[in-house]
Design a protein around this motif. Structure first.
Motif, short mmCIF file in Angstrom:
data_model
loop_
_atom_site.label_atom_id
_atom_site.label_comp_id
_atom_site.label_asym_id
_atom_site.label_seq_id
_atom_site.Cartn_x
_atom_site.Cartn_y
_atom_site.Cartn_z
N VAL A 105 1.02 -1.21 -0.07
CA VAL A 105 0.09 0.02 -0.01
C VAL A 105 0.85 1.21 0.12
O VAL A 105 1.93 1.53 0.75
CB VAL A 105 -0.79 0.02 1.22
CG1 VAL A 105 -1.77 1.25 1.37
CG2 VAL A 105 -1.88 -1.40 1.10
N GLN A 128 -7.45 5.13 -0.57
CA GLN A 128 -6.53 4.30 0.22
C GLN A 128 -7.18 3.20 0.83
O GLN A 128 -6.58 1.82 0.54
CB GLN A 128 -5.87 5.29 1.28
CG GLN A 128 -4.62 4.43 1.99
CD GLN A 128 -3.49 4.29 0.94
OE1 GLN A 128 -3.67 3.78 0.02
NE2 GLN A 128 -2.43 4.91 1.26
N ALA A 174 -7.40 0.79 -2.22
CA ALA A 174 -5.72 0.42 -2.43
C ALA A 174 -5.46 -0.93 -1.29
O ALA A 174 -5.02 -1.87 -1.84
CB ALA A 174 -4.94 1.24 -2.20
N ILE A 175 -6.07 -0.84 -0.09
CA ILE A 175 -5.80 -2.25 0.82
C ILE A 175 -6.83 -3.05 0.27
O ILE A 175 -6.15 -4.27 0.29
CB ILE A 175 -6.25 -1.43 2.14
CG1 ILE A 175 -5.38 -0.21 2.73
CG2 ILE A 175 -6.34 -2.63 2.96
CD1 ILE A 175 -5.80 0.00 3.97
N PHE A 203 2.91 -1.38 4.33
CA PHE A 203 2.36 -0.31 4.36
C PHE A 203 3.33 0.83 4.17
O PHE A 203 4.16 1.00 5.30
CB PHE A 203 1.41 0.10 5.32
CG PHE A 203 0.32 -0.87 5.27
CD1 PHE A 203 0.35 -2.17 5.71
CD2 PHE A 203 -0.95 -0.41 4.95
CE1 PHE A 203 -0.86 -2.94 5.90
CE2 PHE A 203 -2.16 -1.29 4.74
CZ PHE A 203 -2.09 -2.69 5.16
N PRO A 238 0.63 5.17 4.85
CA PRO A 238 -0.48 5.04 4.42
C PRO A 238 -1.29 6.17 4.56
O PRO A 238 -2.42 6.41 3.80
CB PRO A 238 -1.07 3.63 4.70
CG PRO A 238 -0.23 3.35 6.11
CD PRO A 238 1.09 3.75 5.94
#
Lengths: 242, 222
Positions: A82, A143, A146-147, A160, A163
């Motif tokens: 991430v 975000q 994205a995770i 990460f 993040p």
């Protein structure tokens, strides 16, 4: 799971990682912090070879990453990453972002992938945004997509890289909540962050880096309350008064 | 002045002009089609990991871009026969236009590909996508949007450049103007008509470019 042994890396003349030794066990959550330019991003980028290093050994899931001749595409599929700047694919919807790799790397069929995609988006609390494009989402939502994109590959490790650093303050919470949940579910995680709350809540260990050196490694409470080195103490002072 | 303008001779020569228009159209279409293929190959060479291939591509692209098209046309027209290669004027012309535009298109395509942010590639790499998958799903779709408008711009340039082929006696549009000049001594009528037809082609391509700009550049919805 992850094992750094005397890892050294130079960018030209700049020595960015100096004899780094670090082991991360399966299921462990490690927070890496330190001033900017200390090499913490470089460190986790080595884990899926977004950066190559010149000296030392690194095993990830028993796979030797110091051997540059090996193809690590399969290993990368097992590691979610991430980014600070999300890097969602702007020409695809949230769902397509999440299902791209499962369909093309894991070769699962489209129907199952869509089901999986919806499942992962639900897990990050974005069931209703499946058909939105990244530009229609807020930073925090991007975000979280994205995770979900990382989770869709059922990775063994999630990395990460700061993040929450690119997010507005009111959006940091929603991303951290997802990460806390993930940590509690037993995911192996390496997180570069300055979010002390997150570290105290779920981290098993906090690593402190400065100028390419790994200076401290300890439990969150020990590290934040009684840092062993002066440099760590100064750093903690700065993020506390910040 | 306007009473000196002879419309009748334009009408009389209209079949010739239409044939010239058709030829210009065909030449341009064939050249741009071949140039796109050349350009993509040259661009792939330019971005290749192998030094030799990269060097060949750079020599090709830079030598074309640093010399005038007319010189290139004459080089192929006069030069190839002395090397023992005999091809008709029309094909020589298409070859010259193809190689010329191909070099510019190579740079247009390269600009499109390099405009895709590095983070996209890193994200693709991290998910385990192979080089070809990243090209196909991430880079090319995003590069296409920024490539199409300048590509159409290059097509417009190519149509106008094709007029130079009149100098190696290819029967295209500009050649018709020259014929009206030499046969009837009416350059005004001749080149006015020629210009008008170029304008028509330009208008079509320009509309297409504007439309594609709106349609294809990736929609940023705010």
């Amino acid at each position: 799971m992850i094992k750094f042994k005397d890892v050294n890396k130079w960018f030209g003349k700049l020595h960015v990682l100096k004899d780094v030794n670090l082991q991360v066990a399966a299921g462990e959550v490690v927070v890496i912090c330190g001033p900017s330019g200390s090499g913490k991003s470089t460190l986790i980028r080595c884990i899926n070879r977004l950066e190559k290093f010149q000296k030392g050994e690194l095993f990830v899931d028993n796979f030797p990453l110091h051997d540059h001749s090996t193809n690590i595409t399969n290993l990368r599929a097992e590691i979610g990453f991430v980014f600070q700047q999300f890097h969602l694919y702007p020409h695809m919807t949230a769902l397509e972002n999440v299902t791209l790799a499962p369909i093309n790397v894991r070769k699962i069929n489209k129907t199952d992938a869509v089901k999986l995609g919806h499942e992962k988006l639900a897990r990050v609390g974005l069931s209703d945004k499946a058909d939105s494009y990244p530009s229609q989402l807020s930073g925090g939502q991007q975000q979280r997509v994205a995770i979900a994109r990382g989770l869709a590959m059922s990775p063994k490790i999630m990395l990460f890289d700061e993040p929450t650093s690119a997010l507005d303050p009111e959006m940091i919470g929603e991303v951290l909540d997802v990460m806390v949940q993930l940590a509690r579910d037993g995911m192996t995680m390496c997180v570069v962050t300055h979010e002390m709350e997150f570290a105290r809540q779920v981290a098993h260990r906090v690593i402190f880096m400065d100028q390419g050196e790994l200076l401290e490694s300890g439990s969150p409470d020990q590290f934040f309350d009684n840092p062993r080195t002066d440099r760590a103490a100064v750093f903690i002072g700065k993020i506390l008064t910040h | 002045m306007i009473e000196g303008f002879n419309f009748r001779v334009i009408l009389e020569y209209m079949p010739l002009f239409l044939e010239g228009l058709r030829n210009t159209f065909l030449i341009s279409f064939a050249s741009i089609f071949l140039a796109i293929i050349t350009g993509i190959i040259a661009c792939a060479g330019r971005l290749s990991q192998w030094k030799v291939i990269r060097a060949i591509a750079i020599v090709y692209i830079e030598s074309i871009r640093s010399t005038p098209l007319l010189v290139q046309i004459y080089f192929f027209y006069f030069g190839l026969p002395t090397l023992g290669i005999r091809i008709p004027e029309l094909q020589t012309g298409i070859l010259a236009l193809m190689l010329n535009s191909g070099a510019y298109i190579a740079e247009i395509v390269r600009a499109g590909i390099t405009s895709v942010p590095n983070g996209q590639i890193e994200a693709g790499v991290s998910s385990g996508l192979s080089y070809y998958q990243r090209m196909r799903f991430l880079i090319l779709p995003q590069a296409l949007g920024v490539t199409i408008p300048p590509l159409l711009g290059q097509a417009i340039v190519l149509v106008k450049d094709s007029s130079l082929l009149s100098l190696i006696s290819v029967a295209e549009l500009t050649r018709c103007g020259q014929m009206l000049t030499s046969e009837r001594f009416m350059p005004t009528e001749g080149f006015f008509t020629v210009a008008f037809f170029y304008l028509c082609i330009y208008f079509c391509l320009h509309s297409l470019a504007t439309w594609s700009q709106k349609k294809l550049i990736f929609r940023e919805e705010y």
